[in-house]
Structures are given as structure tokens and as C-alpha cells.
Design a protein around this motif. Sequence first.
Motif, PDB file in Angstrom:
ATOM      1  N   UNK A  38       0.886  -1.115  -0.285  1.00  0.00           N
ATOM      2  CA  UNK A  38      -0.144   0.037   0.079  1.00  0.00           C
ATOM      3  C   UNK A  38       0.877   1.143   0.026  1.00  0.00           C
ATOM      4  N   UNK A  39       0.226   2.355  -0.101  1.00  0.00           N
ATOM      5  CA  UNK A  39       0.866   3.665  -0.275  1.00  0.00           C
ATOM      6  C   UNK A  39       0.655   4.494   0.739  1.00  0.00           C
ATOM      7  N   UNK A  40       1.215   4.234   2.109  1.00  0.00           N
ATOM      8  CA  UNK A  40       1.151   5.078   3.338  1.00  0.00           C
ATOM      9  C   UNK A  40       2.511   5.259   3.988  1.00  0.00           C
ATOM     10  N   UNK A  41       2.640   6.151   4.911  1.00  0.00           N
ATOM     11  CA  UNK A  41       3.892   6.387   5.445  1.00  0.00           C
ATOM     12  C   UNK A  41       3.914   6.169   7.010  1.00  0.00           C
ATOM     13  N   UNK A  76      -1.770   3.404  -5.017  1.00  0.00           N
ATOM     14  CA  UNK A  76      -1.128   4.697  -4.784  1.00  0.00           C
ATOM     15  C   UNK A  76      -1.936   6.103  -4.591  1.00  0.00           C
ATOM     16  N   UNK A  77      -1.244   6.914  -3.706  1.00  0.00           N
ATOM     17  CA  UNK A  77      -2.237   8.185  -3.473  1.00  0.00           C
ATOM     18  C   UNK A  77      -1.754   9.084  -4.545  1.00  0.00           C
ATOM     19  N   UNK A  78      -2.567   9.517  -5.120  1.00  0.00           N
ATOM     20  CA  UNK A  78      -2.256  10.648  -6.414  1.00  0.00           C
ATOM     21  C   UNK A  78      -1.860  11.853  -5.912  1.00  0.00           C
ATOM     22  N   UNK A  79      -1.811  12.186  -4.519  1.00  0.00           N
ATOM     23  CA  UNK A  79      -1.546  13.384  -4.044  1.00  0.00           C
ATOM     24  C   UNK A  79      -0.168  13.385  -3.870  1.00  0.00           C
ATOM     25  N   UNK A  80       0.574  12.193  -3.715  1.00  0.00           N
ATOM     26  CA  UNK A  80       2.017  12.487  -3.166  1.00  0.00           C
ATOM     27  C   UNK A  80       3.097  12.361  -4.351  1.00  0.00           C
ATOM     28  N   UNK A  81       2.721  12.568  -5.539  1.00  0.00           N
ATOM     29  CA  UNK A  81       3.635  12.360  -6.555  1.00  0.00           C
ATOM     30  C   UNK A  81       3.294  13.017  -7.741  1.00  0.00           C
ATOM     31  N   UNK A  82       4.017  13.882  -8.440  1.00  0.00           N
ATOM     32  CA  UNK A  82       3.733  14.567  -9.468  1.00  0.00           C
ATOM     33  C   UNK A  82       3.094  13.528 -10.686  1.00  0.00           C
ATOM     34  N   UNK A  83       2.313  13.590 -11.414  1.00  0.00           N
ATOM     35  CA  UNK A  83       1.999  12.433 -12.132  1.00  0.00           C
ATOM     36  C   UNK A  83       2.486  11.923 -13.467  1.00  0.00           C
ATOM     37  N   UNK A  84       3.393  12.958 -13.884  1.00  0.00           N
ATOM     38  CA  UNK A  84       4.467  12.525 -14.940  1.00  0.00           C
ATOM     39  C   UNK A  84       5.550  11.954 -14.257  1.00  0.00           C
ATOM     40  N   UNK A  85       6.077  12.292 -13.134  1.00  0.00           N
ATOM     41  CA  UNK A  85       6.978  11.509 -12.120  1.00  0.00           C
ATOM     42  C   UNK A  85       6.393  10.042 -11.982  1.00  0.00           C
ATOM     43  N   UNK A  86       5.119   9.892 -11.657  1.00  0.00           N
ATOM     44  CA  UNK A  86       4.673   8.677 -11.151  1.00  0.00           C
ATOM     45  C   UNK A  86       4.842   7.656 -12.567  1.00  0.00           C
ATOM     46  N   UNK A  87       4.191   8.554 -13.510  1.00  0.00           N
ATOM     47  CA  UNK A  87       4.227   7.506 -14.876  1.00  0.00           C
ATOM     48  C   UNK A  87       5.950   6.806 -15.460  1.00  0.00           C
ATOM     49  N   UNK A 110      -5.733   9.111   3.922  1.00  0.00           N
ATOM     50  CA  UNK A 110      -5.144   9.045   5.301  1.00  0.00           C
ATOM     51  C   UNK A 110      -4.625  10.417   5.556  1.00  0.00           C
ATOM     52  N   UNK A 111      -4.958  11.276   6.474  1.00  0.00           N
ATOM     53  CA  UNK A 111      -4.751  12.566   6.668  1.00  0.00           C
ATOM     54  C   UNK A 111      -3.444  12.641   7.407  1.00  0.00           C
ATOM     55  N   UNK A 113      -0.671  11.098   7.088  1.00  0.00           N
ATOM     56  CA  UNK A 113       0.188  11.000   5.810  1.00  0.00           C
ATOM     57  C   UNK A 113       0.539  12.406   5.258  1.00  0.00           C
ATOM     58  N   UNK A 114      -0.642  13.001   5.031  1.00  0.00           N
ATOM     59  CA  UNK A 114      -0.552  14.533   4.490  1.00  0.00           C
ATOM     60  C   UNK A 114       0.196  15.376   5.415  1.00  0.00           C
ATOM     61  N   UNK A 115      -0.473  15.390   6.716  1.00  0.00           N
ATOM     62  CA  UNK A 115      -0.040  16.267   7.765  1.00  0.00           C
ATOM     63  C   UNK A 115       1.530  16.076   7.932  1.00  0.00           C
ATOM     64  N   UNK A 116       1.749  14.780   8.331  1.00  0.00           N
ATOM     65  CA  UNK A 116       3.082  14.445   8.655  1.00  0.00           C
ATOM     66  C   UNK A 116       4.402  14.965   7.381  1.00  0.00           C
ATOM     67  N   UNK A 117       3.831  14.681   6.370  1.00  0.00           N
ATOM     68  CA  UNK A 117       4.882  14.793   5.333  1.00  0.00           C
ATOM     69  C   UNK A 117       4.464  16.259   4.613  1.00  0.00           C
ATOM     70  N   UNK A 118       3.695  17.118   4.894  1.00  0.00           N
ATOM     71  CA  UNK A 118       3.782  18.276   4.285  1.00  0.00           C
ATOM     72  C   UNK A 118       2.896  18.444   3.067  1.00  0.00           C
ATOM     73  N   UNK A 119       1.987  17.624   3.022  1.00  0.00           N
ATOM     74  CA  UNK A 119       0.996  17.625   1.790  1.00  0.00           C
ATOM     75  C   UNK A 119      -0.251  18.503   2.148  1.00  0.00           C
ATOM     76  N   UNK A 120      -0.927  19.129   1.291  1.00  0.00           N
ATOM     77  CA  UNK A 120      -1.996  19.802   1.354  1.00  0.00           C
ATOM     78  C   UNK A 120      -3.221  18.722   1.570  1.00  0.00           C
ATOM     79  N   UNK A 121      -4.003  18.482   2.740  1.00  0.00           N
ATOM     80  CA  UNK A 121      -4.940  17.514   2.973  1.00  0.00           C
ATOM     81  C   UNK A 121      -6.174  17.916   1.798  1.00  0.00           C
TER      82      UNK A 121
END
Length: 259
Positions: A38-41, A76-87, A110-111, A113-121
Motif C-alpha cells: 500500500x501507499x502510506x507512510x 497509490x495516493x495520487x497526491x504524493x507524486x507528480x503524475x508525470x513522475x509517477x508514470x 489518510x490525513x 500522511x498528508x499532515x506529517x509529510x507536508x502535503x495539503x489534505x
Amino acid sequence: MSKIKVGVQLHPQRVSYAAYAEAVKAVEALGVDSIWNWDHFFPLYGEGEGEHFEGWTLLTAIATLTSRAEIGTLVTCNSYRNPALLTQMANTVDHISGGRLILGIGAGWFEKDYVEFGYEFGTAGSRLRDLGAALPIIKERMGVELPPPVRNPIPIMIGGGGEKVTLKLTALHADSWNGFGPPETWARKSRILDDWCGEVGRDPAEIERTVSLVREDDIPGELDAYREAGCTHFIMMTEAPPNYERVKALVGWRDSVNN
């Protein structure tokens, strides 16, 4: 009727890498068709903080530890990576695995993950809009990657049961859909996916139907109910290492219905 496939999602939490790697090799040896992480931290269950491994780095290792089973991150969580990079990441793992990758993706939820790693939830709606914007980019980039994917295009799996957006995105962009039970809920959402396929001009038969099995879902009667509703790929969600007898039972059920 389509051949039935079974898989195992091995949770990369509260486990050493050595033990996880042994579990990956063991479940492939038992005959599963697919292996997922899975894609969590952070751990999703259990008390307190615990060991955890990043999904795509670990997926690369899974590719090298296996030779037959399809592999993927569910999802995969779409929020964590630029889609071109993910490709490009997906294309790299596809090559490492010899064309066995399934690109599982979802909007994220999973909030921590976002908060601890600095992504906008953001909101569920904003995350779904971001997923809808990313999917065409992923498909476009997949068409220009050099080298091209071994399995070209890499199949896309969308996970989630949102009836107004997620299932529409599945009809528009995906090769498979992953949902949850119980069987009557899964069946209803699968029918809604069929309806969305009709809306967008897609043949529903083009989209593989998969289910993530929690413990109470993997008894034969429940498996048969999913199968009767159109599910063809059954993925056991489990800790690593798993209960191997449970894995054997799922593989045995698959073999019994495929014969």
C-alpha cells in the motif's frame, strides 16, 4: 466465465524488511496471481508508532523478489507524486518486473500522511478533482516514455467506491476497479460502474472487477457471492507475514472454481 485470480496485499508495517521479503517470496510460491503493498507512510492499525516502509521503493524490491505474479500498490495516493513522475516510476518498475506491473491509484484519504509529510489534505472533492486531472497526464506520458513500457500500456487500476466521481473516472480511464464488500455493496457499486460505462461509451466488460478481502470476506460462501456478482480478482488484505493457511485456502478455492 472469466478465469478467477487471487492476490495478497502484504501490509508493509510493523515488520522487518527481511521478514517482508520472505513473505513476498512465500506467497508467490503458494501460487497467488498478484502481490500488492500500500501507499502510506505510517501504520494504519496497531498500537502506537511502528516500523513502516515506503510503497514504491518497496514495490521495486517486490519486482526483484518475484518472477511470475503481477505486482502493484493498492493503491497509490495520487497526491504524493507528480503524475508525470509517477508514470516514469511505473514504467521503471514495469521494466524491472518484466511487464508485471499494475498501476493502482486513488485519490488518497489518510490525513496523517498528508499532515506529517507536508502535503495539503484539502477535501475529498479536491483530491478527486486532482485525480481526475492526473489520469490523462499519466496516460499521455505513458505513450511517450522511452523505453516504452514492457506491457504497453501499463494497466491502470482505480480503487474506491465513490459513486459520482470515482466510478466515473474508472469508466473513463481504468482497466480494473477495486472495491470493498460486503458482497451486496460491492455488487451495487459494480452495477453503477456499468452504468457509468454506458454514459461514457465504454464496454463494461473491458474493466476487470476486483475486491479487497477483509477477514470475514474470504470464506467460500462470501467468495462465491462476489464471483456471482462479477468479481474475477480477489485480493486478501493481510499483515506480513500472513497466515499462510489462509493464503493456501484462497488459492485452493480459486483452483476449484477454475477447474
